[in-house]
Scaffold this motif. Structure first.
Motif, PDB file in Angstrom:
ATOM      1  N   TYR A  49      62.781  72.909  35.715  1.00  0.00           N
ATOM      2  CA  TYR A  49      63.727  71.801  35.668  1.00  0.00           C
ATOM      3  C   TYR A  49      65.074  72.330  35.191  1.00  0.00           C
ATOM      4  CZ  TYR A  49      62.966  71.896  30.611  1.00  0.00           C
ATOM      5  OH  TYR A  49      62.896  72.292  29.301  1.00  0.00           O
ATOM      6  N   VAL A  50      66.080  71.465  35.251  1.00  0.00           N
ATOM      7  CA  VAL A  50      67.437  71.831  34.839  1.00  0.00           C
ATOM      8  C   VAL A  50      67.981  70.745  33.921  1.00  0.00           C
ATOM      9  CG1 VAL A  50      69.799  72.322  35.606  1.00  0.00           C
ATOM     10  CG2 VAL A  50      67.846  73.093  36.988  1.00  0.00           C
ATOM     11  N   LYS A  51      68.656  71.178  32.851  1.00  0.00           N
ATOM     12  CA  LYS A  51      69.304  70.231  31.939  1.00  0.00           C
ATOM     13  C   LYS A  51      70.693  70.750  31.585  1.00  0.00           C
ATOM     14  CE  LYS A  51      69.130  68.512  27.173  1.00  0.00           C
ATOM     15  NZ  LYS A  51      68.348  68.379  25.929  1.00  0.00           N
ATOM     16  N   PRO A  52      71.734  69.979  31.831  1.00  0.00           N
ATOM     17  CA  PRO A  52      73.073  70.396  31.388  1.00  0.00           C
ATOM     18  C   PRO A  52      73.145  70.419  29.863  1.00  0.00           C
ATOM     19  CG  PRO A  52      73.213  68.689  33.075  1.00  0.00           C
ATOM     20  CD  PRO A  52      71.783  68.734  32.613  1.00  0.00           C
ATOM     21  N   HIS A  53      74.073  71.205  29.351  1.00  0.00           N
ATOM     22  CA  HIS A  53      74.243  71.348  27.906  1.00  0.00           C
ATOM     23  C   HIS A  53      75.604  70.813  27.456  1.00  0.00           C
ATOM     24  CE1 HIS A  53      74.590  73.299  23.949  1.00  0.00           C
ATOM     25  NE2 HIS A  53      75.782  73.722  24.336  1.00  0.00           N
ATOM     26  N   GLY A  54      75.624  70.276  26.253  1.00  0.00           N
ATOM     27  CA  GLY A  54      76.876  69.975  25.561  1.00  0.00           C
ATOM     28  C   GLY A  54      77.877  69.129  26.328  1.00  0.00           C
ATOM     29  N   ALA A  55      79.100  69.682  26.459  1.00  0.00           N
ATOM     30  CA  ALA A  55      80.186  68.945  27.105  1.00  0.00           C
ATOM     31  C   ALA A  55      79.858  68.610  28.550  1.00  0.00           C
ATOM     32  CB  ALA A  55      81.479  69.767  27.033  1.00  0.00           C
ATOM     33  N   LEU A  56      79.145  69.489  29.225  1.00  0.00           N
ATOM     34  CA  LEU A  56      78.778  69.226  30.625  1.00  0.00           C
ATOM     35  C   LEU A  56      77.795  68.068  30.703  1.00  0.00           C
ATOM     36  CD1 LEU A  56      79.014  69.987  33.593  1.00  0.00           C
ATOM     37  CD2 LEU A  56      77.214  71.710  33.228  1.00  0.00           C
ATOM     38  N   TYR A  57      76.842  68.025  29.790  1.00  0.00           N
ATOM     39  CA  TYR A  57      75.875  66.923  29.748  1.00  0.00           C
ATOM     40  C   TYR A  57      76.604  65.593  29.575  1.00  0.00           C
ATOM     41  CZ  TYR A  57      71.557  64.440  28.366  1.00  0.00           C
ATOM     42  OH  TYR A  57      70.493  63.560  28.294  1.00  0.00           O
ATOM     43  N   ASN A  58      77.498  65.540  28.599  1.00  0.00           N
ATOM     44  CA  ASN A  58      78.208  64.289  28.325  1.00  0.00           C
ATOM     45  C   ASN A  58      79.146  63.906  29.453  1.00  0.00           C
ATOM     46  OD1 ASN A  58      76.997  63.897  25.761  1.00  0.00           O
ATOM     47  ND2 ASN A  58      78.422  65.344  24.830  1.00  0.00           N
ATOM     48  N   ARG A  59      79.776  64.890  30.083  1.00  0.00           N
ATOM     49  CA  ARG A  59      80.701  64.609  31.180  1.00  0.00           C
ATOM     50  C   ARG A  59      79.978  64.002  32.382  1.00  0.00           C
ATOM     51  NH1 ARG A  59      85.658  67.259  32.344  1.00  0.00           N
ATOM     52  NH2 ARG A  59      86.608  66.287  34.182  1.00  0.00           N
ATOM     53  N   THR A  60      78.775  64.491  32.647  1.00  0.00           N
ATOM     54  CA  THR A  60      78.045  64.016  33.825  1.00  0.00           C
ATOM     55  C   THR A  60      77.404  62.649  33.624  1.00  0.00           C
ATOM     56  OG1 THR A  60      76.057  65.249  33.148  1.00  0.00           O
ATOM     57  CG2 THR A  60      77.588  66.343  34.673  1.00  0.00           C
ATOM     58  N   VAL A  61      77.555  62.100  32.438  1.00  0.00           N
ATOM     59  CA  VAL A  61      77.088  60.726  32.230  1.00  0.00           C
ATOM     60  C   VAL A  61      77.927  59.758  33.062  1.00  0.00           C
ATOM     61  CG1 VAL A  61      76.910  58.849  30.545  1.00  0.00           C
ATOM     62  CG2 VAL A  61      76.129  61.146  29.941  1.00  0.00           C
ATOM     63  N   TYR A  62      79.246  60.055  33.166  1.00  0.00           N
ATOM     64  CA  TYR A  62      80.150  59.109  33.828  1.00  0.00           C
ATOM     65  C   TYR A  62      81.001  59.710  34.942  1.00  0.00           C
ATOM     66  CZ  TYR A  62      83.650  61.430  30.926  1.00  0.00           C
ATOM     67  OH  TYR A  62      84.457  62.375  30.344  1.00  0.00           O
ATOM     68  N   ASP A  63      81.126  61.034  35.019  1.00  0.00           N
ATOM     69  CA  ASP A  63      82.022  61.680  35.981  1.00  0.00           C
ATOM     70  C   ASP A  63      81.261  62.034  37.252  1.00  0.00           C
ATOM     71  OD1 ASP A  63      83.552  63.694  37.413  1.00  0.00           O
ATOM     72  OD2 ASP A  63      84.770  63.925  35.619  1.00  0.00           O
ATOM     73  N   ALA A  64      81.519  61.289  38.318  1.00  0.00           N
ATOM     74  CA  ALA A  64      80.771  61.471  39.571  1.00  0.00           C
ATOM     75  C   ALA A  64      81.024  62.836  40.200  1.00  0.00           C
ATOM     76  CB  ALA A  64      81.134  60.362  40.555  1.00  0.00           C
ATOM     77  N   GLU A  65      82.245  63.354  40.093  1.00  0.00           N
ATOM     78  CA  GLU A  65      82.548  64.644  40.714  1.00  0.00           C
ATOM     79  C   GLU A  65      81.795  65.774  40.007  1.00  0.00           C
ATOM     80  OE1 GLU A  65      86.511  66.701  42.315  1.00  0.00           O
ATOM     81  OE2 GLU A  65      86.376  66.753  40.115  1.00  0.00           O
ATOM     82  N   GLN A  66      81.850  65.787  38.668  1.00  0.00           N
ATOM     83  CA  GLN A  66      81.168  66.839  37.932  1.00  0.00           C
ATOM     84  C   GLN A  66      79.652  66.712  38.052  1.00  0.00           C
ATOM     85  OE1 GLN A  66      83.244  69.306  35.376  1.00  0.00           O
ATOM     86  NE2 GLN A  66      83.926  68.971  37.482  1.00  0.00           N
ATOM     87  N   ALA A  67      79.150  65.478  38.040  1.00  0.00           N
ATOM     88  CA  ALA A  67      77.716  65.265  38.225  1.00  0.00           C
ATOM     89  C   ALA A  67      77.279  65.742  39.602  1.00  0.00           C
ATOM     90  CB  ALA A  67      77.382  63.784  38.047  1.00  0.00           C
ATOM     91  N   GLY A  68      78.091  65.435  40.611  1.00  0.00           N
ATOM     92  CA  GLY A  68      77.772  65.869  41.967  1.00  0.00           C
ATOM     93  C   GLY A  68      77.768  67.383  42.092  1.00  0.00           C
ATOM     94  N   ALA A  69      78.672  68.038  41.357  1.00  0.00           N
ATOM     95  CA  ALA A  69      78.734  69.498  41.378  1.00  0.00           C
ATOM     96  C   ALA A  69      77.482  70.098  40.742  1.00  0.00           C
ATOM     97  CB  ALA A  69      79.980  69.979  40.659  1.00  0.00           C
ATOM     98  N   VAL A  70      77.035  69.527  39.635  1.00  0.00           N
ATOM     99  CA  VAL A  70      75.813  70.008  39.001  1.00  0.00           C
ATOM    100  C   VAL A  70      74.638  69.867  39.954  1.00  0.00           C
ATOM    101  CG1 VAL A  70      74.132  69.587  37.159  1.00  0.00           C
ATOM    102  CG2 VAL A  70      76.578  69.605  36.638  1.00  0.00           C
ATOM    103  N   VAL A  71      74.533  68.713  40.580  1.00  0.00           N
ATOM    104  CA  VAL A  71      73.426  68.469  41.509  1.00  0.00           C
ATOM    105  C   VAL A  71      73.505  69.408  42.713  1.00  0.00           C
ATOM    106  CG1 VAL A  71      72.450  66.785  43.123  1.00  0.00           C
ATOM    107  CG2 VAL A  71      73.032  66.102  40.785  1.00  0.00           C
ATOM    108  N   ALA A  72      74.716  69.672  43.197  1.00  0.00           N
ATOM    109  CA  ALA A  72      74.875  70.605  44.312  1.00  0.00           C
ATOM    110  C   ALA A  72      74.391  72.000  43.924  1.00  0.00           C
ATOM    111  CB  ALA A  72      76.337  70.655  44.748  1.00  0.00           C
ATOM    112  N   GLY A  73      74.691  72.412  42.695  1.00  0.00           N
ATOM    113  CA  GLY A  73      74.217  73.706  42.215  1.00  0.00           C
ATOM    114  C   GLY A  73      72.704  73.751  42.101  1.00  0.00           C
ATOM    115  N   VAL A  74      72.118  72.669  41.595  1.00  0.00           N
ATOM    116  CA  VAL A  74      70.661  72.591  41.487  1.00  0.00           C
ATOM    117  C   VAL A  74      70.040  72.621  42.869  1.00  0.00           C
ATOM    118  CG1 VAL A  74      68.717  71.175  40.737  1.00  0.00           C
ATOM    119  CG2 VAL A  74      70.768  71.320  39.316  1.00  0.00           C
TER     120      VAL A  74
END
Length: 259
Positions: free
Chosen positions: A113-138
């Motif tokens: 599984y994958v879990k973002p850390h720290g600032a990235l975790y908190n940012r992806t709670v509400y930021d669709a672009e950054q969340a989408g980037a994390v998911v694209a990487g996964v």
């Protein structure tokens, strides 16, 4: 007669959070308690030898290995806000997962599984672009398969993961304060991290058994989580995690890794 359903919860901790001669987390002790290990992949902490060692220990203890991906921020421990272009962030997430996968496979396991850390975790709670980037990487790392993503219940990240065909795993934090909206109180604010062990244990049981937590303003907030995190960098984390696990068992909650 109505059947009773036993609550299930996964217990995870952040591990491998050291670098070179510097060690922060008591990996061996925590791996005797948790069911899932969020292993730092070198961007906020961790180095190749640490990653290898934690993967080997995790396999020995029957603990699942997860990639804890982060902004590239060793100096700030991944807790500083950053603006990383989406394409670059997706590549960096895939890179971190791939690095850990080498050591997980060498130890006889895999990244589960994958879990973002720290600032990235908190940012992806509400930021669709950054969340989408994390998911694209996964998605890049997972190929045509599934690689579950841990995140805050109701977050943009979990919605994006589901939309991409990945398993979304809602997570709660036993040692963090919550806002009335169900988000985490920012670390810079007083009381954001709980240090009273009794309070942490009580909150862990409430979240796992009752699906709720008391927010910073005293209100009751629903928290539907399948995984529960105890931070590995908290002083006495291993002892605290063991107390949490024992209390969960006493309350009739089965501690088990998510499928």
């Amino acid at each position: 007669m109505a059947s009773m359903i036993t609550p299930l919860i996964d217990l995870n901790a952040d591990l491998g959070e050291g670098f070179g001669r510097w060690t922060l987390t008591d990996d061996e002790a925590l791996l005797s308690v948790v069911t899932s290990a969020n292993v730092a992949c070198g961007f906020h902490a961790g180095d190749p030898s640490t990653m290898r060692r934690v993967c080997e220990l995790a396999v020995q203890r029957g603990v699942r290995i997860g990639a804890q991906v982060s902004y590239r921020d060793l100096a700030g421990f991944g807790r500083r806000a950053m603006d990383v272009p989406a394409g670059e962030l997706a590549d960096e997430v895939a890179y971190q997962i791939g690095a850990l996968e080498v050591f997980a496979r060498a130890a006889g396991s895999r990244v589960s599984y994958v879990k973002p850390h720290g600032a990235l975790y908190n940012r992806t709670v509400y930021d669709a672009e950054q969340a989408g980037a994390v998911v694209a990487g996964v998605r890049t790392a997972a190929g045509s398969g599934d690689l579950p993503v841990l995140g805050l219940p109701g977050s943009v990240l979990l919605a994006a993961a589901e939309a991409a065909g990945l398993t979304a795993v809602p997570e709660a934090f036993a040692d963090r304060a919550y806002t009335p909206a169900g988000t985490l109180v920012p670390r810079g604010e007083p009381g954001a991290v709980l240090h009273d062990a009794d309070a942490v244990v009580a909150r862990a049981v409430a979240m796992a058994a009752e699906g709720a937590v008391t927010a910073a303003d005293g209100s009751r907030v629903a928290v539907a989580a399948r995984s529960l995190c105890v931070h590995g960098d908290t002083p006495g984390a291993a002892l605290l995690a063991r107390r949490v696990r024992e209390a969960l068992g006493a309350a009739g909650v089965r501690v088990e890794a998510f499928a």
